[in-house]
Design a protein around this motif. Structure first.
Motif, PDB file in Angstrom:
ATOM      1  N   UNK A  34       0.841  -1.198   0.000  1.00  0.00           N
ATOM      2  CA  UNK A  34       0.000   0.000   0.000  1.00  0.00           C
ATOM      3  C   UNK A  34       0.874   1.245   0.000  1.00  0.00           C
ATOM      4  N   UNK A  35       0.384   2.308  -0.598  1.00  0.00           N
ATOM      5  CA  UNK A  35       1.167   3.542  -0.689  1.00  0.00           C
ATOM      6  C   UNK A  35       1.555   4.128   0.671  1.00  0.00           C
ATOM      7  N   UNK A  36       0.700   4.036   1.713  1.00  0.00           N
ATOM      8  CA  UNK A  36       1.112   4.590   3.009  1.00  0.00           C
ATOM      9  C   UNK A  36       2.427   4.022   3.549  1.00  0.00           C
ATOM     10  N   UNK A  37       2.801   2.815   3.128  1.00  0.00           N
ATOM     11  CA  UNK A  37       4.083   2.249   3.566  1.00  0.00           C
ATOM     12  C   UNK A  37       5.251   3.131   3.129  1.00  0.00           C
ATOM     13  N   UNK A  38       5.077   3.857   2.031  1.00  0.00           N
ATOM     14  CA  UNK A  38       6.157   4.689   1.509  1.00  0.00           C
ATOM     15  C   UNK A  38       6.414   5.917   2.366  1.00  0.00           C
ATOM     16  N   UNK A  39       5.470   6.256   3.236  1.00  0.00           N
ATOM     17  CA  UNK A  39       5.707   7.391   4.133  1.00  0.00           C
ATOM     18  C   UNK A  39       6.854   7.105   5.095  1.00  0.00           C
ATOM     19  N   UNK A  40       7.040   5.836   5.467  1.00  0.00           N
ATOM     20  CA  UNK A  40       8.174   5.476   6.320  1.00  0.00           C
ATOM     21  C   UNK A  40       9.488   5.658   5.574  1.00  0.00           C
ATOM     22  N   UNK A  41       9.485   5.306   4.272  1.00  0.00           N
ATOM     23  CA  UNK A  41      10.679   5.513   3.454  1.00  0.00           C
ATOM     24  C   UNK A  41      11.004   6.998   3.375  1.00  0.00           C
ATOM     25  N   UNK A  42       9.985   7.798   3.087  1.00  0.00           N
ATOM     26  CA  UNK A  42      10.197   9.247   2.988  1.00  0.00           C
ATOM     27  C   UNK A  42      10.684   9.828   4.314  1.00  0.00           C
ATOM     28  N   UNK A  43      10.126   9.362   5.417  1.00  0.00           N
ATOM     29  CA  UNK A  43      10.516   9.860   6.743  1.00  0.00           C
ATOM     30  C   UNK A  43      11.991   9.559   7.017  1.00  0.00           C
ATOM     31  N   UNK A  44      12.426   8.346   6.662  1.00  0.00           N
ATOM     32  CA  UNK A  44      13.830   7.982   6.877  1.00  0.00           C
ATOM     33  C   UNK A  44      14.745   8.843   6.029  1.00  0.00           C
ATOM     34  N   UNK A  45      14.410   9.006   4.764  1.00  0.00           N
ATOM     35  CA  UNK A  45      15.242   9.820   3.871  1.00  0.00           C
ATOM     36  C   UNK A  45      15.270  11.277   4.328  1.00  0.00           C
ATOM     37  N   UNK A  46      14.160  11.727   4.867  1.00  0.00           N
ATOM     38  CA  UNK A  46      14.064  13.122   5.317  1.00  0.00           C
ATOM     39  C   UNK A  46      14.821  13.355   6.620  1.00  0.00           C
ATOM     40  N   UNK A  47      14.860  12.346   7.515  1.00  0.00           N
ATOM     41  CA  UNK A  47      15.350  12.589   8.871  1.00  0.00           C
ATOM     42  C   UNK A  47      16.634  11.854   9.247  1.00  0.00           C
ATOM     43  N   UNK A  48      16.973  10.766   8.572  1.00  0.00           N
ATOM     44  CA  UNK A  48      18.121   9.963   8.995  1.00  0.00           C
ATOM     45  C   UNK A  48      19.419  10.754   8.846  1.00  0.00           C
ATOM     46  N   UNK A  49      20.302  10.730   9.849  1.00  0.00           N
ATOM     47  CA  UNK A  49      21.546  11.499   9.759  1.00  0.00           C
ATOM     48  C   UNK A  49      22.460  11.061   8.621  1.00  0.00           C
ATOM     49  N   UNK A  50      22.342   9.829   8.175  1.00  0.00           N
ATOM     50  CA  UNK A  50      23.201   9.347   7.097  1.00  0.00           C
ATOM     51  C   UNK A  50      22.531   9.417   5.731  1.00  0.00           C
ATOM     52  N   UNK A  51      21.351   9.999   5.652  1.00  0.00           N
ATOM     53  CA  UNK A  51      20.672  10.120   4.365  1.00  0.00           C
ATOM     54  C   UNK A  51      21.468  11.021   3.427  1.00  0.00           C
ATOM     55  N   UNK A  52      21.581  10.602   2.181  1.00  0.00           N
ATOM     56  CA  UNK A  52      22.322  11.391   1.196  1.00  0.00           C
ATOM     57  C   UNK A  52      21.491  12.532   0.621  1.00  0.00           C
ATOM     58  N   UNK A  53      20.201  12.591   0.999  1.00  0.00           N
ATOM     59  CA  UNK A  53      19.306  13.520   0.319  1.00  0.00           C
ATOM     60  C   UNK A  53      18.694  14.595   1.214  1.00  0.00           C
TER      61      UNK A  53
END
Length: 258
Positions: free
Chosen positions: A189-208
């Motif tokens: 389901x699309x709502x699962x992708x909100x966790x992906x976006x949250x990690x990319x937005x907030x993780x200290x090691x995110x490249x983006x």
């Protein structure tokens, strides 16, 4: 109700009556890579929205923006399904080439798996300048397009059951790991992708989540824009120039329509 089929055709400049089949899917992948930029401006500008079909359609197909893997491959997935493809979204872990290790952000890469004539293929339009512009069978067969060679090998690891390899034209002499993918970790389901976006937005090691990045392929190479530089690859020749903040906005508008 969104008519993704019409809007996607319009965004790519393809006649609406042109039927999309597995045999011409490479044309769609090439046009997508050259039309819709891979970019993180909503992350940097703190303007992300919930991942829904309406929001993705508005951002990418109506506002003519780009996005990251979980946005670009999802809108492609919706388009493929609407055109009768057996397509699912799966997760993967990107390999950090600079530090020669797997990304600590975990399974934040999102790509498509499609099934055609009992064979599964990786279809990815959300991996920056490293895109395989053709479906890649997940049986180790090498697929070539005008930007390089690509393959997917069956390799079990803690990150999944396959590994995507690439050898980019003009750039790589040897095969490089792109990412591990897990064919069993299907996004239902699309709502699962909100966790992906949250990690990319907030993780200290995110490249983006640190600096703006925009890139897209061209007929002769690719373009990459960062806060401090603009890089053009044309027929294997590199042209890189330093830029300032104003130049960033001017180039983003001129070359990426952003």
């Amino acid at each position: 109700m969104n008519n993704i089929n019409i809007l996607f055709h319009n965004r790519l400049g393809i006649p609406y009556n042109e039927k999309i089949t597995f045999e011409n899917l490479h044309i769609i992948l090439e046009k997508t890579a050259k039309t819709i930029p891979f970019e993180n401006l909503s992350i940097i500008g703190e303007k992300t929205t919930e991942i829904t079909e309406d929001n993705l359609v508005h951002k990418i197909l109506q506002q003519n923006e780009g996005g990251l893997c979980y946005e670009l491959n999802t809108i492609l997935n919706l388009f493929l399904v609407e055109n009768g493809f057996n397509a699912v979204l799966i997760r993967g872990v990107v390999y950090d080439q600079m530090n020669q290790k797997w990304s600590t952000t975990g399974k934040t890469h999102v790509a498509n798996l499609i099934r055609h004539h009992e064979q599964q293929y990786l279809v990815d339009t959300g991996f920056g300048g490293n895109l395989p512009l053709r479906p890649v069978p997940i049986n180790g067969e090498i697929v070539a397009s005008n930007n390089g060679e690509f393959r997917v090998d069956r390799i079990e690891s803690e990150h999944g059951d396959y590994i995507f390899y690439m050898k980019l034209k003009y750039k790589d002499k040897d095969w490089k790991i792109g990412y591990a993918l897990d064919s069993k970790d299907v996004i239902r389901t699309l709502p699962e992708l909100n966790d992906v976006q949250k990690t990319i937005r907030e993780h200290p090691d995110s490249a983006f989540n640190k600096n703006p990045l925009i890139t897209r392929l061209t007929d002769k190479g690719n373009l990459t824009l960062t806060e401090t530089s603009f890089t053009e690859w044309v027929d294997g020749k590199l042209n890189k120039k330093e830029i300032d903040k104003q130049s960033f906005h001017d180039i983003a508008e001129k070359y990426f329509s952003l």
